[in-house]
Enzyme design. Sequence first.
Site: not given
Length: 147
Positions: A49-51
Site C-alpha cells: 500500500g506504500h506505494f
Amino acid sequence: MSTMNIHEILKYLPHRYPILLVDRVISYEAGKDIVALKNVSINEPFFSGHFPHHPVMPGVLIVEALAQAAAILTLRTEDTVNKEDTVYYFVGIDGVRFKRPVIAGDQLILKVAIERQIKGLWKYSARAEVDGQLVTEAQLMCTARSV
C-alpha cells in the site's frame, strides 16, 4: 562491543511480526550506543500500500526501527530483559529529517547513541543509513511505564 542475533533480540523487544523492525545488532556498548540492522524486503506488508507503483518504506517505520534499537540499548544498559508489565513509550521526537527513500533490497543501518538519562527519561541521537548514506536522523525521547 557485543552483537545480538534475532533470538536474543526477541528476549529484549516485545515486538513481533509485522512490527519487529530490528533483524540483528551489529554492535553495542551498554550505556553508550548501538548499531543494528533491518533488512528491507519486498515482502514487507507495508509495500503493498506504500506505494504499489513505487514501493517506499514509510518514514514513520524508519523512526520506529530507530526507537526499537534505542529500546534494546536501554534494556542492555539497565541489564534487564523485557518485562511483560513494562512498556517503553515515545515521549518526544525532535528534528526528524528524511534525506532519501528506503526501498526494497536496502539494508537499513540503525545507529543510536544515548545523550542522557534523567529520572526515567532517556534521550538519544539517532540516524539511519543505507550504503553509508544518511536516510533519516532524529532526536528520540522514551520512558518506561508499568502496564
